[in-house]
Design a protein around this motif. Structure first.
Motif, mmCIF file in Angstrom:
data_model
loop_
_atom_site.group_PDB
_atom_site.id
_atom_site.type_symbol
_atom_site.label_atom_id
_atom_site.label_comp_id
_atom_site.label_asym_id
_atom_site.label_seq_id
_atom_site.Cartn_x
_atom_site.Cartn_y
_atom_site.Cartn_z
ATOM 1 N N LEU A 40 -3.937 -1.194 -20.275
ATOM 2 C CA LEU A 40 -3.925 0.062 -19.522
ATOM 3 C C LEU A 40 -2.762 0.093 -18.529
ATOM 4 N N TRP A 41 -2.520 -1.052 -17.877
ATOM 5 C CA TRP A 41 -1.441 -1.117 -16.897
ATOM 6 C C TRP A 41 -0.069 -0.963 -17.552
ATOM 7 N N ASP A 42 0.097 -1.552 -18.707
ATOM 8 C CA ASP A 42 1.383 -1.469 -19.403
ATOM 9 C C ASP A 42 1.757 -0.036 -19.757
ATOM 10 N N LYS A 43 0.770 0.831 -19.876
ATOM 11 C CA LYS A 43 1.033 2.227 -20.240
ATOM 12 C C LYS A 43 1.315 3.115 -19.036
ATOM 13 N N ARG A 44 1.149 2.559 -17.819
ATOM 14 C CA ARG A 44 1.340 3.375 -16.623
ATOM 15 C C ARG A 44 2.804 3.376 -16.227
ATOM 16 N N PRO A 45 3.232 4.439 -15.510
ATOM 17 C CA PRO A 45 4.621 4.466 -15.016
ATOM 18 C C PRO A 45 4.826 3.413 -13.949
ATOM 19 N N LYS A 46 5.984 2.769 -13.950
ATOM 20 C CA LYS A 46 6.317 1.754 -12.959
ATOM 21 C C LYS A 46 7.362 2.302 -11.974
ATOM 22 N N VAL B 224 0.837 -1.204 0.000
ATOM 23 C CA VAL B 224 0.000 0.000 0.000
ATOM 24 C C VAL B 224 0.869 1.250 0.000
ATOM 25 N N GLY B 225 1.931 1.245 0.814
ATOM 26 C CA GLY B 225 2.780 2.425 0.914
ATOM 27 C C GLY B 225 3.379 2.820 -0.427
ATOM 28 N N TYR B 226 3.938 1.852 -1.142
ATOM 29 C CA TYR B 226 4.587 2.131 -2.415
ATOM 30 C C TYR B 226 3.565 2.437 -3.508
ATOM 31 N N MET B 227 2.548 1.576 -3.626
ATOM 32 C CA MET B 227 1.616 1.731 -4.746
ATOM 33 C C MET B 227 0.710 2.957 -4.586
ATOM 34 N N SER B 228 0.381 3.341 -3.356
ATOM 35 C CA SER B 228 -0.424 4.555 -3.176
ATOM 36 C C SER B 228 0.382 5.787 -3.573
ATOM 37 N N ARG B 229 1.663 5.803 -3.212
ATOM 38 C CA ARG B 229 2.511 6.925 -3.633
ATOM 39 C C ARG B 229 2.637 6.977 -5.149
ATOM 40 N N LEU B 230 2.768 5.817 -5.769
ATOM 41 C CA LEU B 230 2.931 5.765 -7.216
ATOM 42 C C LEU B 230 1.646 6.122 -7.948
ATOM 43 N N LEU B 231 0.532 5.487 -7.568
ATOM 44 C CA LEU B 231 -0.709 5.632 -8.330
ATOM 45 C C LEU B 231 -1.509 6.867 -7.935
ATOM 46 N N MET B 232 -1.662 7.113 -6.650
ATOM 47 C CA MET B 232 -2.500 8.223 -6.204
ATOM 48 C C MET B 232 -1.763 9.553 -6.180
ATOM 49 N N PHE B 233 -0.485 9.498 -5.779
ATOM 50 C CA PHE B 233 0.264 10.739 -5.605
ATOM 51 C C PHE B 233 1.340 10.930 -6.667
ATOM 52 N N GLU B 234 1.495 9.937 -7.565
ATOM 53 C CA GLU B 234 2.395 10.013 -8.713
ATOM 54 C C GLU B 234 3.821 10.369 -8.309
ATOM 55 N N ASN B 235 4.216 9.887 -7.134
ATOM 56 C CA ASN B 235 5.556 10.166 -6.630
ATOM 57 C C ASN B 235 5.869 9.128 -5.562
ATOM 58 N N VAL B 236 6.788 8.186 -5.865
ATOM 59 C CA VAL B 236 7.074 7.113 -4.916
ATOM 60 C C VAL B 236 7.758 7.628 -3.656
ATOM 61 N N ASN B 237 8.195 8.891 -3.687
ATOM 62 C CA ASN B 237 8.813 9.497 -2.499
ATOM 63 C C ASN B 237 7.910 10.540 -1.857
ATOM 64 N N PHE B 238 6.617 10.492 -2.182
ATOM 65 C CA PHE B 238 5.666 11.436 -1.608
ATOM 66 C C PHE B 238 5.746 11.400 -0.079
ATOM 67 N N LYS B 239 5.840 12.590 0.523
ATOM 68 C CA LYS B 239 5.971 12.669 1.976
ATOM 69 C C LYS B 239 4.627 13.001 2.609
ATOM 70 N N PHE B 240 4.156 12.090 3.451
ATOM 71 C CA PHE B 240 2.929 12.345 4.186
ATOM 72 C C PHE B 240 3.192 13.379 5.276
ATOM 73 N N LYS B 241 2.131 14.009 5.743
ATOM 74 C CA LYS B 241 2.286 15.025 6.789
ATOM 75 C C LYS B 241 2.895 14.390 8.045
ATOM 76 N N GLU B 242 3.455 15.225 8.889
ATOM 77 C CA GLU B 242 4.193 14.732 10.054
ATOM 78 C C GLU B 242 3.285 14.098 11.103
ATOM 79 N N THR B 243 2.062 14.591 11.222
ATOM 80 C CA THR B 243 1.176 14.112 12.303
ATOM 81 C C THR B 243 0.319 12.943 11.841
#
Length: 302
Positions: free
Chosen positions: A296-302, A171-190
């Motif tokens: 559709l999946w093949d066209k998405r960023p990995k 969930v951590g990796y794929m949510s950053r990739l698919l929902m936030f389009e950034n595998v290093n997306f930083k969630f808020k501190e709290t």
């Protein structure tokens, strides 16, 4: 507790431990469980809850194996399968790729075999009045731009944001990739972090102010509310058609060093009519149902 009672208690506890160990050993010996008749699958908790519990039990009943199924996350599933510590790893993310396009060194020793499809969803407590969230609102919630449910049409309460601790979890990796389009997306501190999916889900069940991201294959089996995203509810038809955008493959990881007969048998089972029926009946999208998603999946960023 006085000294005499402590000694009695310790003696009884030790005796029970010995008896339990003997019983387990006896059961293993009785069943010839010298690893040839055991089959151990470990990894993604969402895969475990969504289809593997039923699948491994039905397989073992049919083929005479003694199943062992445990969670621990997608990363453990992939890497322990690579090491040969488990027979099969369960994962709801692909192998990690570095900036040079190379697979992470701890994950090179496995082959990922897709068995179905899942989707990432936003979950809240059943008593939460909010039913829909826009993607830009979701990003603001998890980055700290929105902090009250009132801003989303809910109660005047602070949002209690839950995430997986490991950013490389399924969930951590794929949510950053698919929902936030950034595998290093930083969630808020709290935020409130959890080592695995099950305690995260349980806390959403308990807390009316909670929000989290989950896999629908697991979430739909629990007393949780799943939100529509930008007006699209993640029902099975919407996921299978790609109308709901945050679908992801479900994989089994097996060692590249060669598949044992029991691994070959389980893969044949899960990819065959019985296994695919179980995946569908348990609420996930099987390979036939999700046939439109492959291109559709093949066209998405990995």
């Amino acid at each position: 507790m006085n000294t005499r009672l402590r000694r009695i208690f310790s003696s009884v506890a030790f005796s029970l431990m010995v008896l339990m160990a003997s019983a387990i050993e006896g059961h293993q010996n009785q069943n010839g469980a010298n690893n040839d008749r055991n089959i151990h699958i470990k990894g993604c908790g969402i895969s475990k809850r969504s289809y593997l519990e039923r699948a491994i039990n039905e397989f073992s009943t049919s083929y005479g194996y003694f199943p062992r199924l445990s969670g621990g996350g997608a990363t453990k599933g992939i890497r322990l399968a690579a090491l040969g510590t488990v027979d099969i790893g369960a994962t709801c993310r692909h192998q990690l790729i570095d900036i040079l396009g190379d697979v992470h060194e701890d994950e090179t020793g496995v082959e990922l075999i897709q068995v179905g499809w899942d989707a990432l969803v936003v979950i809240v407590n059943q008593n939460n009045p909010v039913n829909d969230i826009a993607l830009d609102e979701l990003k603001k919630v998890f980055s700290g731009g929105i902090r009250s449910w009132k801003d989303l049409g809910g109660a005047d309460k602070e949002i209690h944001t839950l995430i997986r601790k490991d950013k490389n979890s399924g969930v951590g990796y794929m949510s950053r990739l698919l929902m936030f389009e950034n595998v290093n997306f930083k969630f808020k501190e709290t935020v409130f972090e959890y080592d695995s999916t099950i305690p995260l889900e349980n806390n959403v069940i308990r807390r009316e102010d909670a929000i989290a991201i989950d896999g629908i294959s697991s979430a739909k089996k629990l007393p949780l509310k799943i939100l529509s995203l930008d007006g699209v509810y993640p029902g099975k038809a919407n996921i299978a058609s790609g109308t709901y955008p945050y679908y992801r493959p479900l994989y089994l990881a097996v060692s590249k060093n060669g598949k044992t007969p029991k691994v070959e048998q389980f893969l044949e089972f899960i990819l065959g009519p019985e296994g695919q029926r179980i995946i569908s009946e348990e609420g996930s999208i099987n390979l036939s149902e999700g046939k439109l998603l492959f291109d559709l999946w093949d066209k998405r960023p990995k």
